[in-house]
Scaffold this motif. Structure first.
Motif, mmCIF file in Angstrom:
data_model
loop_
_atom_site.group_PDB
_atom_site.id
_atom_site.type_symbol
_atom_site.label_atom_id
_atom_site.label_comp_id
_atom_site.label_asym_id
_atom_site.label_seq_id
_atom_site.Cartn_x
_atom_site.Cartn_y
_atom_site.Cartn_z
ATOM 1 N N LEU A 1 26.029 64.729 -34.730
ATOM 2 C CA LEU A 1 26.031 63.727 -33.664
ATOM 3 C C LEU A 1 27.277 62.852 -33.786
ATOM 4 O O LEU A 1 27.241 61.774 -34.389
ATOM 5 C CB LEU A 1 24.776 62.850 -33.733
ATOM 6 C CG LEU A 1 23.441 63.515 -33.358
ATOM 7 C CD1 LEU A 1 22.886 64.342 -34.507
ATOM 8 C CD2 LEU A 1 22.422 62.460 -32.934
ATOM 9 N N PRO A 2 28.403 63.285 -33.238
ATOM 10 C CA PRO A 2 29.634 62.491 -33.288
ATOM 11 C C PRO A 2 29.525 61.252 -32.415
ATOM 12 O O PRO A 2 28.708 61.186 -31.490
ATOM 13 C CB PRO A 2 30.687 63.459 -32.774
ATOM 14 C CG PRO A 2 29.935 64.427 -31.931
ATOM 15 C CD PRO A 2 28.587 64.570 -32.550
ATOM 16 N N ARG A 3 30.396 60.271 -32.716
ATOM 17 C CA ARG A 3 30.391 59.007 -31.964
ATOM 18 C C ARG A 3 31.582 58.874 -31.029
ATOM 19 O O ARG A 3 31.581 58.014 -30.149
ATOM 20 C CB ARG A 3 30.394 57.834 -32.956
ATOM 21 C CG ARG A 3 29.140 57.730 -33.799
ATOM 22 C CD ARG A 3 29.373 56.924 -35.062
ATOM 23 N NE ARG A 3 30.295 57.620 -35.970
ATOM 24 C CZ ARG A 3 30.528 57.274 -37.231
ATOM 25 N NH1 ARG A 3 29.910 56.206 -37.728
ATOM 26 N NH2 ARG A 3 31.376 57.946 -37.982
ATOM 27 N N ALA B 1 31.601 68.209 -45.488
ATOM 28 C CA ALA B 1 32.787 68.073 -44.636
ATOM 29 C C ALA B 1 32.406 67.480 -43.277
ATOM 30 O O ALA B 1 33.137 66.661 -42.714
ATOM 31 C CB ALA B 1 33.467 69.425 -44.468
ATOM 32 N N LEU B 2 31.254 67.895 -42.750
ATOM 33 C CA LEU B 2 30.773 67.317 -41.494
ATOM 34 C C LEU B 2 30.464 65.832 -41.661
ATOM 35 O O LEU B 2 30.817 65.002 -40.808
ATOM 36 C CB LEU B 2 29.523 68.053 -41.010
ATOM 37 C CG LEU B 2 29.716 69.472 -40.454
ATOM 38 C CD1 LEU B 2 28.371 70.114 -40.170
ATOM 39 C CD2 LEU B 2 30.571 69.461 -39.200
ATOM 40 N N ARG B 3 29.809 65.472 -42.761
ATOM 41 C CA ARG B 3 29.477 64.058 -43.005
ATOM 42 C C ARG B 3 30.736 63.223 -43.155
ATOM 43 O O ARG B 3 30.755 62.037 -42.768
ATOM 44 C CB ARG B 3 28.588 63.954 -44.240
ATOM 45 C CG ARG B 3 27.184 64.541 -44.043
ATOM 46 C CD ARG B 3 26.282 64.239 -45.221
ATOM 47 N NE ARG B 3 24.937 64.800 -44.986
ATOM 48 C CZ ARG B 3 24.496 65.931 -45.524
ATOM 49 N NH1 ARG B 3 25.279 66.633 -46.347
ATOM 50 N NH2 ARG B 3 23.286 66.367 -45.248
ATOM 51 N N ALA B 4 31.768 63.798 -43.706
ATOM 52 C CA ALA B 4 33.026 63.065 -43.840
ATOM 53 C C ALA B 4 33.625 62.730 -42.479
ATOM 54 O O ALA B 4 34.365 61.758 -42.332
ATOM 55 C CB ALA B 4 34.020 63.884 -44.668
ATOM 56 N N ILE B 5 33.277 63.527 -41.464
ATOM 57 C CA ILE B 5 33.794 63.291 -40.104
ATOM 58 C C ILE B 5 32.934 62.302 -39.341
ATOM 59 O O ILE B 5 33.443 61.360 -38.729
ATOM 60 C CB ILE B 5 33.869 64.629 -39.324
ATOM 61 C CG1 ILE B 5 34.854 65.591 -39.990
ATOM 62 C CG2 ILE B 5 34.267 64.367 -37.866
ATOM 63 C CD1 ILE B 5 34.809 66.999 -39.410
ATOM 64 N N VAL B 6 31.616 62.506 -39.356
ATOM 65 C CA VAL B 6 30.732 61.744 -38.466
ATOM 66 C C VAL B 6 29.850 60.745 -39.202
ATOM 67 O O VAL B 6 29.093 60.014 -38.558
ATOM 68 C CB VAL B 6 29.844 62.694 -37.636
ATOM 69 C CG1 VAL B 6 30.684 63.636 -36.802
ATOM 70 C CG2 VAL B 6 28.892 63.484 -38.535
ATOM 71 N N GLY B 7 29.926 60.706 -40.510
ATOM 72 C CA GLY B 7 29.082 59.793 -41.269
ATOM 73 C C GLY B 7 27.774 60.433 -41.680
ATOM 74 O O GLY B 7 27.348 61.459 -41.130
ATOM 75 N N MET C 1 22.237 66.150 -39.326
ATOM 76 C CA MET C 1 20.824 66.430 -39.594
ATOM 77 C C MET C 1 20.687 67.869 -40.052
ATOM 78 O O MET C 1 21.117 68.786 -39.355
ATOM 79 C CB MET C 1 19.977 66.213 -38.331
ATOM 80 C CG MET C 1 19.966 64.791 -37.828
ATOM 81 S SD MET C 1 18.890 64.626 -36.372
ATOM 82 C CE MET C 1 19.083 62.884 -36.012
ATOM 83 N N ALA C 2 20.097 68.058 -41.214
ATOM 84 C CA ALA C 2 19.930 69.407 -41.744
ATOM 85 C C ALA C 2 18.498 69.695 -42.165
ATOM 86 O O ALA C 2 18.147 70.846 -42.435
ATOM 87 C CB ALA C 2 20.873 69.628 -42.931
ATOM 88 N N ASP C 3 17.665 68.661 -42.208
ATOM 89 C CA ASP C 3 16.270 68.850 -42.581
ATOM 90 C C ASP C 3 15.530 69.580 -41.454
ATOM 91 O O ASP C 3 15.674 69.223 -40.278
ATOM 92 C CB ASP C 3 15.608 67.494 -42.836
ATOM 93 C CG ASP C 3 14.186 67.637 -43.343
ATOM 94 O OD1 ASP C 3 13.266 67.739 -42.493
ATOM 95 O OD2 ASP C 3 13.999 67.664 -44.560
ATOM 96 N N PRO C 4 14.738 70.600 -41.779
ATOM 97 C CA PRO C 4 14.038 71.373 -40.736
ATOM 98 C C PRO C 4 13.203 70.509 -39.800
ATOM 99 O O PRO C 4 13.129 70.783 -38.598
ATOM 100 C CB PRO C 4 13.162 72.327 -41.545
ATOM 101 C CG PRO C 4 13.904 72.509 -42.833
ATOM 102 C CD PRO C 4 14.524 71.182 -43.120
#
Length: 465
Positions: A46-48, A9-15, A20-23
């Motif tokens: 990181l929104p634009r 859902a986050l990726r759908a907003i900001v691409g 970033m979710a990798d440790p």
């Protein structure tokens, strides 16, 4: 919503590139600049655009997920570091870095929150103006973080704290609503000055996404001088004389102990151009009018003749100006190389600085043998960085309490410019009045009733309070 669904859902907003979710990718978001506070973020977003910020906040609010705003990560109080739960979302403004407009006639700048302070300064200078917010971290600090912490710096004496430069704000509230107040008005008494609710509150009430900043004329003449003074009382006499002789041209008046500059010489390989002294003063003045250097020279002659200064030097070039300022700006780094230190970003009334330092020095020496005080700061506005280099076994909380109790006794503040963050929450609760804390909690409850805006920072609060 599962974790996978939430990330999608986050990726759908900001691409895709905006999450970033990798440790490994989260390492820089999980620790503060000083490496004192370390947490574990669920992810970094990181929104634009402002609309993307609002959409991210709405999504997090719907899931009861806390949001931690993140700027240049130059803060000294852990205000941008998540907790260790692994559930909080770090929201970085780094991709929102546009300078939207510079109005030369109106002397204003509209800039997004992720813009680096130095970049904004350079844009103002290119237009023949200046942005008079100046910090040691200006090459990394972002405008949003500077405003959300109400950063100070060396120009407060003349130009005020960061909030004094703000004409308008655009913010995203805790429920994801965009409030656009990007007005360029010097006079606006139409209702509450709500922008002040978001300046200096460290993202605990909402997220600054853009600002209109008041610029200033670019001074054509600048003079920087270093003086040796026999004591703090003498330094304040020099300050008074400077106020009387060169008045509003005085930009900065920095107080540095001889011990502080000894650390700089030892660890930074920098040499003070004056003989050893118990205290030093670094002052800077600027003006659009000629004759400034003559006025500063007359000031130095007067304070030397009166005995309030024992020696002095005026920079003869921009290179020498930079060298004098580098002495001041290198103190913190030199201190870090000396060993463990406990930092106190305090302020007291200017006239009370000598008494506070005398009492604090004596109390620290008595209660904590083997410790060494490293005091320096912006004496022109009452802000002293009262740092103490301590042995590894030192009881940090006890020393903090001792210093802060003396600050309160001298009618001061336990945080002059660095903010509360998570570093000083308990001390603020101990040192501030019940009525002030109650008022702060009422504001928090009104603007962030679910407590999802940077929880654990500034005040201790839960939605049940």
């Amino acid at each position: 919503m599962t974790d996978v669904q939430f990330l999608e859902a986050l990726r759908a907003i900001v691409g895709e590139r905006g999450v970033m979710a990798d440790p490994t990718d989260l390492e820089n978001y999980n620790v503060d600049w000083r490496h004192v506070f370390k947490g574990q973020a669920r992810c970094a977003v990181l929104p634009r655009t402002t609309d993307e910020v609002a959409a991210v906040v709405r999504l997090c609010a719907s899931q009861g997920i806390a949001v931690v705003p993140h700027g240049g990560n130059t803060g000294l109080s852990g205000g941008a570091t998540p907790d260790g739960s692994g559930r909080q979302v770090v929201l970085s403004l780094a991709r929102m870095r546009a300078i939207r407009d510079v109005d030369v006639l109106g002397e204003t700048m509209e800039v997004e929150a992720g813009c680096i302070l130095q970049t904004a300064q350079e844009a103002a200078k290119a237009a023949g103006l200046m942005l008079p917010i100046s910090l040691a971290a200006e090459g990394s600090a972002q405008i949003g973080g500077v405003l959300s912490t109400n950063a100070g710096g060396t120009n407060v004496l003349r130009h005020g704290m960061s909030r004094a430069r703000v004409l308008g704000l655009e913010v995203v509230t805790a429920n994801g609503e965009v409030v656009n107040g990007l007005r360029r008005l010097r006079k606006d008494n139409a209702g509450y000055d709500w922008k002040q609710w978001f300046i200096g509150t460290e993202g605990t009430l909402g997220i600054i996404t853009a600002a209109v900043l008041q610029l200033a004329p670019l001074s054509g003449h600048r003079v920087t001088a270093l003086l040796a003074v026999p004591g703090v009382d003498a330094a304040l006499k020099v300050l008074r004389a400077a106020r009387q002789q060169i008045g509003e041209t005085l930009n900065a008046f920095e107080l540095m102990s001889g011990a502080a500059l000894e650390l700089v010489e030892r660890h930074q390989s920098l040499k003070t151009p004056l003989a050893p002294s118990e205290w030093f003063v670094l002052l800077e003045a600027s003006s659009c009018l000629p004759g400034l250097r003559d006025a500063v020279e007359a000031l130095l002659s007067m304070v030397l003749e009166d005995g309030d200064a024992t020696d002095g030097v005026i920079a003869e070039s921009q290179r020498q100006e930079g060298e004098l300022w580098l002495l001041r700006e290198s103190i913190t780094e030199a201190e870090s190389r000396e060993g463990r230190s406990l930092k106190h970003d305090v302020s007291v009334p200017i006239s009370g600085i000598p008494a506070f330092l005398r009492e604090a020095d004596a109390a620290v020496a008595l209660a904590f043998p083997g410790s060494r005080v490293n005091a320096f700061g912006h004496a022109g506005d009452g802000n002293i960085h009262y740092n103490v280099v301590v042995p590894p076994s030192c009881d940090g909380p006890a020393l903090n309490a001792l210093v802060h109790d003396l600050v309160v006794k001298h009618q001061g503040s336990i945080s002059a410019e660095h903010g509360i963050g998570q570093y000083r929450v308990s001390e603020l609760e101990r040192c501030r009045s019940v009525s002030e804390l109650r008022l702060a909690r009422r504001v928090k409850a009104a603007l962030d009733p679910a407590g999802t805006m940077n929880p654990g920072k500034v005040i201790s609060w839960t939605e049940t309070q």
